[in-house]
Write a protein that holds these residues in place. Sequence first.
Motif, PDB file in Angstrom:
ATOM      1  N   UNK A   9     145.217  43.633  82.333  1.00 56.84           N
ATOM      2  CA  UNK A   9     145.056  42.340  81.674  1.00 56.84           C
ATOM      3  C   UNK A   9     145.442  42.367  80.216  1.00 56.84           C
ATOM      4  N   UNK A  10     144.821  43.226  79.424  1.00 58.53           N
ATOM      5  CA  UNK A  10     145.048  43.176  77.988  1.00 58.53           C
ATOM      6  C   UNK A  10     145.844  44.351  77.486  1.00 58.53           C
ATOM      7  N   UNK A  11     145.736  45.520  78.159  1.00 54.96           N
ATOM      8  CA  UNK A  11     146.483  46.695  77.726  1.00 54.96           C
ATOM      9  C   UNK A  11     147.362  47.111  78.891  1.00 54.96           C
ATOM     10  N   UNK A  12     148.533  46.550  78.971  1.00 51.75           N
ATOM     11  CA  UNK A  12     149.437  46.851  80.066  1.00 51.75           C
ATOM     12  C   UNK A  12     150.038  48.233  79.866  1.00 51.75           C
ATOM     13  N   UNK A  13     150.053  49.043  80.930  1.00 49.15           N
ATOM     14  CA  UNK A  13     150.544  50.406  80.859  1.00 49.15           C
ATOM     15  C   UNK A  13     151.978  50.472  81.358  1.00 49.15           C
ATOM     16  N   UNK A  14     152.542  51.677  81.359  1.00 49.11           N
ATOM     17  CA  UNK A  14     153.867  51.881  81.903  1.00 49.11           C
ATOM     18  C   UNK A  14     153.875  51.497  83.374  1.00 49.11           C
ATOM     19  N   UNK A  15     155.084  51.286  83.919  1.00 53.13           N
ATOM     20  CA  UNK A  15     155.223  50.783  85.272  1.00 53.13           C
ATOM     21  C   UNK A  15     154.517  51.659  86.300  1.00 53.13           C
ATOM     22  N   UNK A  16     154.536  52.997  86.130  1.00 51.42           N
ATOM     23  CA  UNK A  16     153.916  53.888  87.103  1.00 51.42           C
ATOM     24  C   UNK A  16     152.426  54.050  86.853  1.00 51.42           C
ATOM     25  N   UNK A 172     166.539  45.183  86.112  1.00 44.44           N
ATOM     26  CA  UNK A 172     166.791  46.524  85.595  1.00 44.44           C
ATOM     27  C   UNK A 172     166.588  47.559  86.694  1.00 44.44           C
ATOM     28  N   UNK A 173     167.219  48.726  86.539  1.00 43.47           N
ATOM     29  CA  UNK A 173     167.085  49.801  87.512  1.00 43.47           C
ATOM     30  C   UNK A 173     165.626  50.176  87.703  1.00 43.47           C
ATOM     31  N   UNK A 174     165.200  50.352  88.959  1.00 45.91           N
ATOM     32  CA  UNK A 174     163.807  50.670  89.260  1.00 45.91           C
ATOM     33  C   UNK A 174     163.378  51.983  88.630  1.00 45.91           C
ATOM     34  N   UNK A 175     164.276  52.961  88.576  1.00 46.55           N
ATOM     35  CA  UNK A 175     163.936  54.251  87.986  1.00 46.55           C
ATOM     36  C   UNK A 175     163.559  54.129  86.525  1.00 46.55           C
ATOM     37  N   UNK A 176     164.301  53.312  85.782  1.00 44.64           N
ATOM     38  CA  UNK A 176     163.992  53.101  84.373  1.00 44.64           C
ATOM     39  C   UNK A 176     162.667  52.370  84.219  1.00 44.64           C
ATOM     40  N   UNK A 177     162.454  51.313  85.005  1.00 37.73           N
ATOM     41  CA  UNK A 177     161.221  50.542  84.910  1.00 37.73           C
ATOM     42  C   UNK A 177     160.003  51.404  85.230  1.00 37.73           C
ATOM     43  N   UNK A 184     160.287  44.847  80.315  1.00 32.59           N
ATOM     44  CA  UNK A 184     161.257  43.788  80.558  1.00 32.59           C
ATOM     45  C   UNK A 184     161.992  44.076  81.853  1.00 32.59           C
ATOM     46  N   UNK A 185     161.801  43.223  82.851  1.00 32.45           N
ATOM     47  CA  UNK A 185     162.392  43.460  84.166  1.00 32.45           C
ATOM     48  C   UNK A 185     163.893  43.191  84.195  1.00 32.45           C
ATOM     49  N   UNK A 186     164.360  42.268  83.375  1.00 31.96           N
ATOM     50  CA  UNK A 186     165.776  41.940  83.383  1.00 31.96           C
ATOM     51  C   UNK A 186     166.620  43.047  82.772  1.00 31.96           C
ATOM     52  N   UNK A 187     167.762  43.304  83.362  1.00 33.92           N
ATOM     53  CA  UNK A 187     168.630  44.351  82.828  1.00 33.92           C
ATOM     54  C   UNK A 187     169.220  43.941  81.485  1.00 33.92           C
TER      55      UNK A 187
END
Length: 366
Positions: A9-16, A172-177, A184-187
Amino acid sequence: MSVFLMCSNAIAQDEDERKGINIADLVEMSGDWFIAYRDGIKQVQADETVPVENEHTSSFVLKRSYFTLKKELNDVFSVRYTMDLTIDTEGDDAGNVETRLKYLYLMTKPRINSKVFTGTGIEVGMVHRPWLDYEQKINTYRVQDNMFIERNRIFNSADFGVTVTGNIGPKMDEGFLKNVNGVMKGKYASYSLGIYNGGGYSGIENNNNKVVAGRLTVRPLANRLPQLQLSGYFNRGKGNSEFSPDFNQVLGFLAFTEKQFRITAQFHDGVGDFRARYVDAEDPSHALANHGYSFFGEYKFGKSPFSIWGRFDEFTVEEINEETQRVIGGFTYKVNKMIRLILNTEHTTVDGNTEDIYELNLEISF
């Protein structure tokens, strides 16, 4: 119960690192708790109505506690409900836990057959404003205190209104995300645009004016240097008071996000603020110009659980010549993907008066 990938909610972490719990395939639940021992001036939130006072405290505190429920209604519609719990600091109820809503909205993801505009989403209700949710996915230290813009009381993270978000171009490439940063999801580009009451999620509407706000973020070298992101943001409208002073702002932001480190720089220039605080004392319809900048950096020590981070802010309100400078820094120990310990200090100077803050923060995100 199964664990699914979901934004905190307030502290979004890296994608993994995204967390959440699926309860009986009926509703998705997540939470963020910020608990600290704090010695120094009292923490003041952007939406508090009491005057800012440099009151010294030394105590264990509950800074914030967020509790979120999400439900997918079908492939197009979903809903979100987020409670914001903190300690009441005013009146006879001071010391009690205070509960209020932060997010309460319907999300729709319309089916748009376009290769240009992708990942479109529309929030209606108590919704995200376009900026802070983005920044907090890069600077994940909301547990220490607000981001630069909110800390200086320009605006906060949510409001009553409508927000439209999406990407420009492919994803954007899934590996990078997953491995670097999923902010940012857009490449090539992403955007967020909306119209709001203007007083924030905890402020009643005090006039009939609305605020329009928007963000555009681009990767200028998406194929060669995807870590680099450039953003522009604006607010245009009136401050939330019966006198309706101007509230106009522009913000420039640069971010470089690697797996081991990240740095940001932002520059703000504006007139007024969302709660109409920065106004002439003798003419509250006249908003005061203000400007400032902020730098942030974090370095993670290899595969170890330790990292070091720091931030520098400077903010000035013209005409009254109020100047604020902050130097913030700390060490982080990541217990696991749901728990972090953050030892930090802050040196704040306001018009030549200085205060030091020392904290040990416990962040729990699940």
